[in-house]
Scaffold this motif. Sequence first.
Motif, mmCIF file in Angstrom:
data_model
loop_
_atom_site.group_PDB
_atom_site.id
_atom_site.type_symbol
_atom_site.label_atom_id
_atom_site.label_comp_id
_atom_site.label_asym_id
_atom_site.label_seq_id
_atom_site.Cartn_x
_atom_site.Cartn_y
_atom_site.Cartn_z
ATOM 1 N N ARG A 98 0.854 -1.190 0.000
ATOM 2 C CA ARG A 98 0.000 0.000 0.000
ATOM 3 C C ARG A 98 0.888 1.238 0.000
ATOM 4 O O ARG A 98 1.964 1.233 0.569
ATOM 5 N N GLY A 99 0.398 2.288 -0.618
ATOM 6 C CA GLY A 99 1.136 3.550 -0.626
ATOM 7 C C GLY A 99 1.763 3.815 -1.971
ATOM 8 O O GLY A 99 1.717 3.003 -2.882
ATOM 9 N N SER A 100 2.353 4.995 -2.076
ATOM 10 C CA SER A 100 2.970 5.386 -3.342
ATOM 11 C C SER A 100 4.417 4.908 -3.391
ATOM 12 O O SER A 100 4.947 4.375 -2.425
ATOM 13 N N LEU A 101 5.030 5.130 -4.517
ATOM 14 C CA LEU A 101 6.406 4.712 -4.779
ATOM 15 C C LEU A 101 6.530 3.192 -4.780
ATOM 16 O O LEU A 101 5.568 2.470 -4.560
ATOM 17 N N GLY A 102 7.719 2.725 -5.021
ATOM 18 C CA GLY A 102 7.955 1.286 -5.117
ATOM 19 C C GLY A 102 8.206 0.645 -3.767
ATOM 20 O O GLY A 102 8.151 1.295 -2.725
ATOM 21 N N ASP A 103 8.526 -0.643 -3.820
ATOM 22 C CA ASP A 103 8.717 -1.407 -2.587
ATOM 23 C C ASP A 103 10.162 -1.845 -2.388
ATOM 24 O O ASP A 103 10.472 -2.549 -1.437
ATOM 25 N N LEU A 104 11.063 -1.458 -3.301
ATOM 26 C CA LEU A 104 12.475 -1.843 -3.265
ATOM 27 C C LEU A 104 12.670 -3.357 -3.254
ATOM 28 O O LEU A 104 13.600 -3.875 -2.659
ATOM 29 N N GLY A 105 11.749 -4.065 -3.875
ATOM 30 C CA GLY A 105 11.871 -5.517 -3.994
ATOM 31 C C GLY A 105 11.339 -6.311 -2.816
ATOM 32 O O GLY A 105 11.518 -7.524 -2.758
ATOM 33 N N SER A 106 10.683 -5.656 -1.866
ATOM 34 C CA SER A 106 10.224 -6.381 -0.676
ATOM 35 C C SER A 106 9.108 -7.382 -0.999
ATOM 36 O O SER A 106 9.041 -8.448 -0.392
ATOM 37 N N ASN A 107 8.236 -7.070 -1.964
ATOM 38 C CA ASN A 107 7.189 -8.029 -2.332
ATOM 39 C C ASN A 107 7.804 -9.300 -2.912
ATOM 40 O O ASN A 107 7.355 -10.404 -2.620
ATOM 41 N N TYR A 108 8.832 -9.144 -3.725
ATOM 42 C CA TYR A 108 9.557 -10.275 -4.294
ATOM 43 C C TYR A 108 10.140 -11.152 -3.178
ATOM 44 O O TYR A 108 9.984 -12.370 -3.176
ATOM 45 N N ARG A 109 10.785 -10.529 -2.210
ATOM 46 C CA ARG A 109 11.406 -11.272 -1.107
ATOM 47 C C ARG A 109 10.358 -11.967 -0.230
ATOM 48 O O ARG A 109 10.572 -13.076 0.242
ATOM 49 N N VAL A 110 9.215 -11.315 -0.028
ATOM 50 C CA VAL A 110 8.145 -11.918 0.772
ATOM 51 C C VAL A 110 7.599 -13.171 0.078
ATOM 52 O O VAL A 110 7.381 -14.201 0.718
ATOM 53 N N ILE A 111 7.405 -13.091 -1.230
ATOM 54 C CA ILE A 111 6.912 -14.255 -1.980
ATOM 55 C C ILE A 111 7.901 -15.411 -1.886
ATOM 56 O O ILE A 111 7.515 -16.551 -1.620
ATOM 57 N N LEU A 112 9.188 -15.123 -2.061
ATOM 58 C CA LEU A 112 10.205 -16.175 -1.959
ATOM 59 C C LEU A 112 10.232 -16.783 -0.556
ATOM 60 O O LEU A 112 10.370 -18.003 -0.409
ATOM 61 N N ALA A 113 10.076 -15.951 0.454
ATOM 62 C CA ALA A 113 10.076 -16.445 1.835
ATOM 63 C C ALA A 113 8.875 -17.360 2.083
ATOM 64 O O ALA A 113 9.008 -18.426 2.702
ATOM 65 N N LEU A 114 7.699 -16.958 1.602
ATOM 66 C CA LEU A 114 6.502 -17.789 1.779
ATOM 67 C C LEU A 114 6.638 -19.112 1.028
ATOM 68 O O LEU A 114 6.267 -20.172 1.547
ATOM 69 N N TYR A 115 7.167 -19.064 -0.182
ATOM 70 C CA TYR A 115 7.386 -20.302 -0.941
ATOM 71 C C TYR A 115 8.363 -21.229 -0.213
ATOM 72 O O TYR A 115 8.181 -22.441 -0.190
ATOM 73 N N ARG A 116 9.418 -20.662 0.385
ATOM 74 C CA ARG A 116 10.379 -21.491 1.134
ATOM 75 C C ARG A 116 9.688 -22.199 2.288
ATOM 76 O O ARG A 116 9.899 -23.393 2.529
ATOM 77 N N ILE A 117 8.832 -21.478 3.000
ATOM 78 C CA ILE A 117 8.107 -22.049 4.138
ATOM 79 C C ILE A 117 7.169 -23.161 3.667
ATOM 80 O O ILE A 117 7.136 -24.245 4.250
ATOM 81 N N LEU A 118 6.403 -22.891 2.605
ATOM 82 C CA LEU A 118 5.455 -23.885 2.094
ATOM 83 C C LEU A 118 6.182 -25.099 1.516
ATOM 84 O O LEU A 118 5.760 -26.244 1.726
ATOM 85 N N ASP A 119 7.282 -24.865 0.797
ATOM 86 C CA ASP A 119 8.038 -25.976 0.224
ATOM 87 C C ASP A 119 8.654 -26.859 1.300
ATOM 88 O O ASP A 119 8.751 -28.071 1.140
#
Length: 131
Positions: A98-119
């Motif tokens: 949420r909010g303006s501007l970018g996320d500096l890749g944090s959404n990418y890192r969160v997805i990878l972290a969740l996939y690691r947990i699920l895998d």
Amino acid sequence: MLKRTLIGLLRSQESTGDRAKDPLMKSHYYKLSKDKTWDEVLSTLKKVQGYKIVHEVPTVGEIVLEKRTVTGRTMDITVSVIGVNAWTSAVDIYSASRGSLGDLGSNYRVILALYRILDKKLAAYKTTPTQ
């Protein structure tokens, strides 16, 4: 990682799918029925620290999570469990800040972290997509 940070200056969302160019962002497949995959994913996500389950829709196969970042931004994450056939399911993740501007890749890192947990939890059932 530098590339993701630069892309993250402009984008504040990230998603996985079969057609993703980045191999790490491709859908993950498990040799379990949709219902069993749903149960495993939901129980696993309920135990993950820092994430709050906001909404769950078993009939559609969607779990909506919320995560607060260190900087105070809120991330909305949707985990989708899709039944491919009677014995195989796919899991896709969409994350947006949420909010303006970018996320500096944090959404990418969160997805990878969740996939690691699920895998890790579903390692015995991990499979490749059937064509």
